[in-house]
Design a protein around this motif. Structure first.
Motif, short mmCIF file in Angstrom:
data_model
loop_
_atom_site.label_atom_id
_atom_site.label_comp_id
_atom_site.label_asym_id
_atom_site.label_seq_id
_atom_site.Cartn_x
_atom_site.Cartn_y
_atom_site.Cartn_z
N SER A 96 -32.64 -16.64 -48.58
CA SER A 96 -32.57 -15.15 -48.91
C SER A 96 -32.27 -14.20 -47.34
N GLN A 97 -32.57 -14.81 -46.51
CA GLN A 97 -32.49 -13.74 -45.06
C GLN A 97 -31.05 -14.00 -44.56
N LEU A 98 -30.18 -14.85 -44.95
CA LEU A 98 -28.71 -14.97 -44.30
C LEU A 98 -27.97 -13.67 -44.49
N SER A 99 -27.04 -13.44 -43.94
CA SER A 99 -26.05 -12.36 -43.93
C SER A 99 -25.21 -12.74 -45.01
N SER A 100 -24.46 -11.61 -45.62
CA SER A 100 -23.47 -11.88 -46.71
C SER A 100 -22.37 -12.86 -46.13
N PHE A 101 -22.16 -12.77 -44.74
CA PHE A 101 -21.05 -13.38 -44.21
C PHE A 101 -21.37 -14.89 -44.22
N GLN A 102 -22.40 -15.12 -43.65
CA GLN A 102 -23.11 -16.64 -43.43
C GLN A 102 -23.11 -17.10 -45.00
N ARG A 103 -23.59 -16.39 -45.84
CA ARG A 103 -23.70 -17.03 -47.31
C ARG A 103 -22.34 -17.50 -47.88
N ARG A 104 -21.41 -16.35 -47.78
CA ARG A 104 -20.14 -16.76 -48.19
C ARG A 104 -19.41 -17.84 -47.46
N ALA A 105 -19.67 -18.12 -46.27
CA ALA A 105 -19.04 -19.30 -45.49
C ALA A 105 -19.87 -20.51 -46.08
N THR A 106 -21.35 -20.79 -46.21
CA THR A 106 -21.52 -21.76 -46.87
C THR A 106 -21.19 -22.16 -48.28
N LEU A 107 -21.05 -21.17 -49.25
CA LEU A 107 -20.68 -21.39 -50.42
C LEU A 107 -19.21 -21.75 -50.49
N GLN A 108 -18.33 -21.50 -49.48
CA GLN A 108 -16.86 -21.73 -49.54
C GLN A 108 -16.92 -23.28 -48.99
N ALA A 109 -17.98 -23.54 -47.94
CA ALA A 109 -17.98 -25.01 -47.48
C ALA A 109 -18.18 -25.84 -48.79
#
Length: 481
Positions: A96-109
């Motif tokens: 829950s504490q990830l930035s939206s950028f980090q979250r998006r990068a992980t979901l893309q990976a």
């Protein structure tokens, strides 16, 4: 050790050497890795510092496809993923504490199938954006690992209700995958008594799991329980103990965030270098405290149970429980942070005198905990009459503020089943008695006041009764009296 034909024993040992630098496994790591490579379900109980994470990380890295690691704490995920990334491994995390950028990068990976290991909390696993991607028929999922599985028992009824829905995850995922797909589940913990083992197996719906159980005994770890007759006396005993262990690494455990902040502030005021650590701190603050402690800049941290899981420091010489934990499983986890290098370490627990007349704090703390548990159970039973017999979790939570906890308690007491991770059905039967945490509180009190060898008590409680017969460790406070 029989490694399946598609991954040779040689390949496994080569990977162990390349990634971790070890020449060979410690028993029973090899057998556990073999079991996971064979995609069998498993229940693994190994003492803290026993090398559990290698047992699931290595098989995941050797296979094509994804392994999900369901983990309870952000700090724990961050530490394990950071270590894997430093070893150039394909691991990521979602919390829950990830930035939206980090979250998006992980979901893309995840979508591009670039990961071998994905660490996430039960809540994130069951969030719509993540669940939708995991259900992609083309995404190959080999297994689900429940790390620190005792948290399912400790927190799953009330504090983290998503844990009770994990048994519906495998069948839910398999519905979207090609016919014949196999997803294994393995639960790892350092502390689970026979009752907790049963709960973990039942909630996760483990199928004929391979079972690996090592007893928690550590010959170098000396448990001590001392009475603090007054609040002032408790602080004096704390100072005396710290002075005895000057310049040695240690941890002071308290029960609440407020206790952590107040005690750290008092110790700082009288000249000690320390810091407070609890789940309410941001990721940057937590990381800074961890780094300062690991690097020896501060000798000890005043922390809640949020500190320690997955953080490796070999030379911790002492642990103080300024307040005793509510559960023995928490206690064994927390004292297990000390003496990982095999050298002697002390674990002191301070308790109020039994009557509570001079210092009623311990009694009040225990009573408050039990009252909260009872209130939550009563609320859940009252909600049963209002909840639809069949329903969807999100709409129930919208309608009833305590809906998630109520559903979790009903599932725990056998009154509800999950049709899938998001839809439930209430069963027409009465609940099966007291919350396991209430029983656990009684166990903890018995341990604190036992006259027996403390290790004998712990071994017997955690299901190693035969080994505990006539046991005398010779180095706990009771044995040395």
């Amino acid at each position: 050790m029989n490694i399946p034909h598609y991954i040779s024993l040689n390949e496994v040992r080569t990977a162990l050497k390349q990634v971790w630098g070890y020449d060979d496994f410690r028993p029973p790591q090899g057998e556990i890795i073999n079991s996971l490579l064979s995609q069998k379900d498993a229940l693994v109980i190994m003492p803290t510092g026993g090398g559990k994470s290698i047992c699931f990380q290595l098989p995941a890295l050797l296979k094509t496809g994804l392994t999900l690691v369901v983990s309870p704490l952000v700090a724990l995920m961050e530490n394990q993923v950071e270590e894997l990334k430093q070893k150039n491994q394909k691991a990521a995390l979602l919390h829950s504490q990830l930035s939206s950028f980090q979250r998006r990068a992980t979901l893309q990976a995840l979508e591009k199938q670039q990961l071998r290991l994905l660490y996430l909390s039960p809540e994130n696993l069951l969030s719509p954006p993540v669940w939708e991607r995991l259900c992609n028929p083309e995404l190959k999922i080999n297994g689900i690992i429940l790390d620190e599985a005792h948290c399912l028992v400790q927190w799953g009824d009330t504090f983290r209700p998503a844990y009770q829905r994990l048994g519906a995850v495998r069948p839910g995922l398999l519905k979207s995958k090609p016919a014949g797909t196999k997803i294994s589940i393995a639960a790892f913990t350092a502390t689970a008594d026979p009752s907790a083992q049963q709960i973990i197996s039942t909630v996760l719906k483990l199928q004929q799991p391979d079972s690996f159980k090592l007893n928690p005994y550590r010959a170098n770890l000396q448990p001590i329980v001392r009475i603090a007759w007054t609040p002032k006396g408790r602080k004096q005993q704390l100072l005396k103990f710290i002075q005895k262990h000057q310049n040695q690494a240690g941890l002071i455990y308290v029960r609440t965030r407020k206790d952590s902040e107040e005690l750290a502030a008092w110790l700082t005021e009288i000249g000690y270098k320390t810091a407070s650590y609890h789940a309410g701190l941001g990721a940057t603050e937590r990381r800074a405290v961890e780094a300062n402690w690991l690097g020896g800049k501060i000798p000890f941290v005043v922390c809640t149970c949020a500190f320690g899981m997955g953080i490796n420091k070999a030379d911790v010489r002492w642990i103080i429980h300024f307040h005793a934990p509510h559960l023995l499983s928490e206690y064994v986890q927390e004292i297990g942070r000390a003496g990982r290098d095999g050298k002697p370490a002390e674990a002191l627990t301070l308790i109020s005198e039994p009557t509570g007349f001079l210092d009623g704090e311990d009694k009040q703390r225990q009573q408050f905990f039990e009252q909260q548990m009872l209130k939550q159970q009563q609320k859940a039973q009252m909600l049963v009459k209002k909840l639809p017999k069949q329903g969807e979790v999100t709409s129930v939570i919208k309608q009833f503020p305590d809906g998630a906890t109520a559903l979790s308690l009903l599932h725990s007491s056998g009154q509800l089943q999950w049709i899938d991770p998001f839809n439930y059905q209430i069963l027409n039967k009465s609940g099966n008695g007291l919350n396991k945490q209430m029983q656990g509180g009684k166990q903890m009190r018995e341990y604190l006041h036992t006259k027996k060898c403390r290790w004998q008590f712990l071994l017997a409680t955690f299901g190693f009764g035969k080994e505990a017969e006539n046991w005398r460790c010779g180095h706990c406070d009771n044995c040395r009296k």
